[in-house]
Design an enzyme around this catalytic site. Structure first.
Site, PDB file in Angstrom:
ATOM      1  N   GLU A 151     -85.246   6.871  44.578  1.00 59.51           N
ATOM      2  CA  GLU A 151     -86.199   7.449  43.619  1.00 59.51           C
ATOM      3  C   GLU A 151     -87.613   7.322  44.193  1.00 59.51           C
ATOM      4  O   GLU A 151     -87.957   6.305  44.766  1.00 59.51           O
ATOM      5  CB  GLU A 151     -86.070   6.662  42.299  1.00 59.51           C
ATOM      6  N   GLU A 155     -95.373   4.955  39.100  1.00 57.71           N
ATOM      7  CA  GLU A 155     -95.680   4.535  37.745  1.00 57.71           C
ATOM      8  C   GLU A 155     -96.950   5.250  37.300  1.00 57.71           C
ATOM      9  O   GLU A 155     -97.829   5.524  38.099  1.00 57.71           O
ATOM     10  CB  GLU A 155     -95.874   3.020  37.692  1.00 57.71           C
ATOM     11  N   PHE A 249    -103.548   8.569  49.630  1.00 60.13           N
ATOM     12  CA  PHE A 249    -103.299   7.174  50.024  1.00 60.13           C
ATOM     13  C   PHE A 249    -104.205   6.698  51.149  1.00 60.13           C
ATOM     14  O   PHE A 249    -103.826   5.896  51.990  1.00 60.13           O
ATOM     15  CB  PHE A 249    -101.812   6.932  50.339  1.00 60.13           C
ATOM     16  N   LEU A 250    -105.429   7.232  51.138  1.00 64.43           N
ATOM     17  CA  LEU A 250    -106.434   6.763  52.095  1.00 64.43           C
ATOM     18  C   LEU A 250    -107.651   6.203  51.366  1.00 64.43           C
ATOM     19  O   LEU A 250    -108.738   6.148  51.910  1.00 64.43           O
ATOM     20  CB  LEU A 250    -106.859   7.913  53.016  1.00 64.43           C
ATOM     21  N   CYS A 260     -93.598  -2.417  43.904  1.00 70.61           N
ATOM     22  CA  CYS A 260     -92.876  -1.741  44.992  1.00 70.61           C
ATOM     23  C   CYS A 260     -93.437  -2.033  46.384  1.00 70.61           C
ATOM     24  O   CYS A 260     -92.732  -2.590  47.231  1.00 70.61           O
ATOM     25  CB  CYS A 260     -92.865  -0.240  44.744  1.00 70.61           C
ATOM     26  N   LYS A 263     -93.292  -5.705  47.906  1.00 67.64           N
ATOM     27  CA  LYS A 263     -91.877  -6.103  48.048  1.00 67.64           C
ATOM     28  C   LYS A 263     -91.187  -5.269  49.130  1.00 67.64           C
ATOM     29  O   LYS A 263     -90.450  -5.800  49.963  1.00 67.64           O
ATOM     30  CB  LYS A 263     -91.219  -5.895  46.684  1.00 67.64           C
TER      31      LYS A 263
HETATM   32  C1  UGA Z   1     -94.904   3.633  44.785  1.00 67.65           C
HETATM   33  C2  UGA Z   1     -94.705   4.952  45.524  1.00 67.65           C
HETATM   34  O1  UGA Z   1     -95.913   5.711  45.532  1.00 67.65           O
HETATM   35  C3  UGA Z   1     -93.589   5.771  44.858  1.00 67.65           C
HETATM   36  O2  UGA Z   1     -93.360   6.961  45.604  1.00 67.65           O
HETATM   37  C4  UGA Z   1     -92.319   4.920  44.825  1.00 67.65           C
HETATM   38  O3  UGA Z   1     -91.265   5.601  44.167  1.00 67.65           O
HETATM   39  C5  UGA Z   1     -92.594   3.646  44.064  1.00 67.65           C
HETATM   40  O4  UGA Z   1     -93.659   2.929  44.726  1.00 67.65           O
HETATM   41  C6  UGA Z   1     -91.334   2.820  44.046  1.00 67.65           C
HETATM   42  O5  UGA Z   1     -90.895   2.393  45.115  1.00 67.65           O
HETATM   43  O6  UGA Z   1     -90.692   2.704  42.991  1.00 67.65           O
HETATM   44  P1  UGA Z   1     -96.180   2.885  42.542  1.00 67.65           P
HETATM   45  O7  UGA Z   1     -95.812   1.487  42.920  1.00 67.65           O
HETATM   46  O8  UGA Z   1     -95.966   3.359  41.136  1.00 67.65           O
HETATM   47  O9  UGA Z   1     -95.371   3.934  43.479  1.00 67.65           O
HETATM   48  O10 UGA Z   1     -97.729   3.033  42.836  1.00 67.65           O
HETATM   49  P2  UGA Z   1     -98.677   3.854  43.824  1.00 67.65           P
HETATM   50  O11 UGA Z   1     -99.309   4.960  43.089  1.00 67.65           O
HETATM   51  O12 UGA Z   1     -97.980   4.202  45.065  1.00 67.65           O
HETATM   52  O13 UGA Z   1     -99.787   2.758  44.124  1.00 67.65           O
HETATM   53  C7  UGA Z   1     -99.453   1.511  44.763  1.00 67.65           C
HETATM   54  C8  UGA Z   1    -100.685   0.687  44.999  1.00 67.65           C
HETATM   55  O14 UGA Z   1    -101.478   1.266  46.028  1.00 67.65           O
HETATM   56  C9  UGA Z   1    -101.599   0.528  43.795  1.00 67.65           C
HETATM   57  O15 UGA Z   1    -101.990  -0.819  43.690  1.00 67.65           O
HETATM   58  C10 UGA Z   1    -102.783   1.428  44.128  1.00 67.65           C
HETATM   59  O16 UGA Z   1    -103.969   0.983  43.530  1.00 67.65           O
HETATM   60  C11 UGA Z   1    -102.829   1.300  45.633  1.00 67.65           C
HETATM   61  N1  UGA Z   1    -103.486   2.434  46.345  1.00 67.65           N
HETATM   62  C12 UGA Z   1    -102.925   3.663  46.271  1.00 67.65           C
HETATM   63  C13 UGA Z   1    -104.621   2.207  47.092  1.00 67.65           C
HETATM   64  O17 UGA Z   1    -105.125   1.063  47.172  1.00 67.65           O
HETATM   65  N2  UGA Z   1    -105.192   3.253  47.759  1.00 67.65           N
HETATM   66  C14 UGA Z   1    -104.661   4.504  47.722  1.00 67.65           C
HETATM   67  O18 UGA Z   1    -105.221   5.410  48.378  1.00 67.65           O
HETATM   68  C15 UGA Z   1    -103.515   4.720  46.961  1.00 67.65           C
END
Ligand code: UGA
Length: 431
Positions: A151, A155, A249-250, A260, A263
């Site tokens: 998946e 979130e 994601f930059l 996620c 881990k």
């Molecule tokens: C992430 C993946 O994006 C999903 O594709 C995946 O399905 C999911 O993990 C999972 O394995 O279940 P999620 O954990 O909901 O999703 O959150 P993200 O939106 O990916 O953000 C993760 C972290 O990265 C957050 O703490 C966010 O603040 C940080 N982030 C994100 C940054 O610091 N910079 C960015 O440019 C983007």
């Protein structure tokens, strides 16, 4: 099609609900009886935009139901999804005991053909283990297939991501399993990748680790920008225009968190090591992520000099906006460090006070509003970029603070504007 989902966490619940929305008959079971009772009452165990409505609609249409044992799940669904947690152990490896337990339950209840699909994020070779466990504990000769269908939902946008995914991945060993999965996803419009189970498992770990690496890259870059007097926002804007790199994601900040990325990076590193490859790149991704938080804490210290006894207003506690999830939230970790240094923290988050309490208890004050959090503070710290923090009455906040210092951990605000409002303003990798 009749399908069952074992485990109603973020992934399981949303998967089940979205299959119902696409017309299937879905039974969701969970070993946590309180959670099932809540779902039956129409209460959501998590905050996720649009979830409550879509659950209500599908329960009413009798396509979705909750409750029962793992045995009931096996009897009900032709397809049985496993979506139980795979939490990290202290050495970084994934704890697969829930997967093993559920596989044994499936085996014991298997009477005729079932497709057992793993949805949980698992290390490569787990599908093989699941197959072995079922073969060992099921009656001789009983027919089943195992598949992997990772998946990719995020979130905060989980319902939308699941209904309209970028791609769908099937890891299968037989034509029959592929056909069932294709039928199941008939009403989803997305390209489908059909591959073997091991490759499907790796697609998930490799994707999350790559995204975490992109974030760590931006965070390392922000350190260089800061030293050179450049602006990391401008640098990644220019980089992202290259279609091979992309903008997503930059964003530099205090680092990635959540249930996620931390881990999965560790688990991917661990399984690589077990297989005989030292994935040092991922070790560095983790180091940079830890440093990002430390660099930010140092900035707070530089501004406050002595943190002990200072009042710090905090905006945001969840690991990212639009969720109440505080698992592995960097925001929580920053607040914990501030409390340890003796700061008096007053925090506001639009959705997460209840979930944050599991980590912070009464160590901080939970403010009624952003204004309440900032009142009388020596410094204000933005840790999670909720929209609600965008357009505030800044003059009111500046006046109410003891000293108007704003530390922006997510590069959420425009430095020029915030300085014009009267703040001493600092962010990540920007002058
Ligand atoms: C992430 C993946 O994006 C999903 O594709 C995946 O399905 C999911 O993990 C999972 O394995 O279940 P999620 O954990 O909901 O999703 O959150 P993200 O939106 O990916 O953000 C993760 C972290 O990265 C957050 O703490 C966010 O603040 C940080 N982030 C994100 C940054 O610091 N910079 C960015 O440019 C983007």
């Amino acid at each position: 099609m009749k399908i069952s989902v074992i485990g109603t966490g973020h992934v399981g619940l949303i998967t089940g609900v979205c299959f119902a929305e696409r017309g299937h008959q879905v039974l969701c079971v969970d070993s946590n009886a309180a959670k099932i009772r809540k779902l039956k009452r129409g209460e959501m165990p998590i905050y996720e935009p649009g979830l409550k409505e879509i659950v209500a609609r599908n329960v009413k249409a009798k396509r979705l139901s909750f409750g029962g044992s793992n045995g009931d799940a096996v009897r009900f669904g032709k397809v049985v999804f496993i979506s139980v947690p795979t939490p990290p152990r202290s050495d970084g490896t994934a704890d697969l005991s829930y997967i093993e337990q559920v596989s044994r339950d499936i085996a014991k209840n298997l009477k005729d053909y079932r497709l057992v699909v793993d949805k949980s994020t698992v290390p490569v070779l787990t599908g093989e283990r699941v197959k072995n466990v079922i073969t060992r504990y099921a009656r001789d000769g009983v027919d089943f297939d195992v598949a992997s269908n990772p998946e990719f939902l995020r979130e905060g946008t989980a319902v939308e991501d699941t209904l309209n995914p970028d791609r769908i991945v099937f890891g299968v060993e037989t034509r029959r399993a592929e056909k069932i999965l294709r039928d199941l996803y008939r009403n989803f419009k997305a390209p489908i990748v059909v591959t073997d189970i091991k490759s499907a498992e790796l697609i998930k770990h490799a994707s999350n680790s790559f995204l975490a690496m992109k974030i760590s890259y931006a965070n390392a870059l922000s350190a260089v920008c800061e030293k050179a007097g450049a602006d990391v926002g401008e640098v990644v804007r220019g980089m992202g225009m290259d279609g091979r790199i992309g903008h997503q994601f930059l964003r530099a900040g205090i680092g990635y968190g959540g249930s996620c990325f931390p881990k999965d990076v560790s688990a991917f590193e661990a399984i690589s090591r077990d297989l005989g490859y030292d994935f040092r790149l991922l070790t560095e991704v983790r180091n940079i992520n830890r440093d990002a938080k430390e660099w930010f804490l140092r900035k707070i210290q530089e501004e406050l000099w002595i943190v002990k006894g200072k009042k710090v207003g905090v905006f945001g506690l969840s690991f990212k906006p639009n969720t109440d999830d505080c698992r592995d939230s960097v925001a929580i970790s920053v607040v914990e460090s501030l409390v340890k240094m003796g700061a008096k923290v007053s925090a506001y988050d639009p959705q997460s006070h209840k979930s944050a309490q599991a980590y912070l208890g009464k160590k901080i004050r939970y403010a009624r509003s952003p204004y309440d959090a900032a009142k009388g503070a020596d410094a204000l710290v933005l840790l999670t970029e909720w929209d609600e923090f965008r357009n505030l009455k800044w003059s009111r906040i500046v006046k109410s603070m003891l000293h108007p210092t704003l530390l922006d951990g997510r590069n959420f605000y425009d430095p020029k504007e915030m300085r014009q409002e009267g703040f001493t303003y600092r962010s990540i990798g920007r002058p």
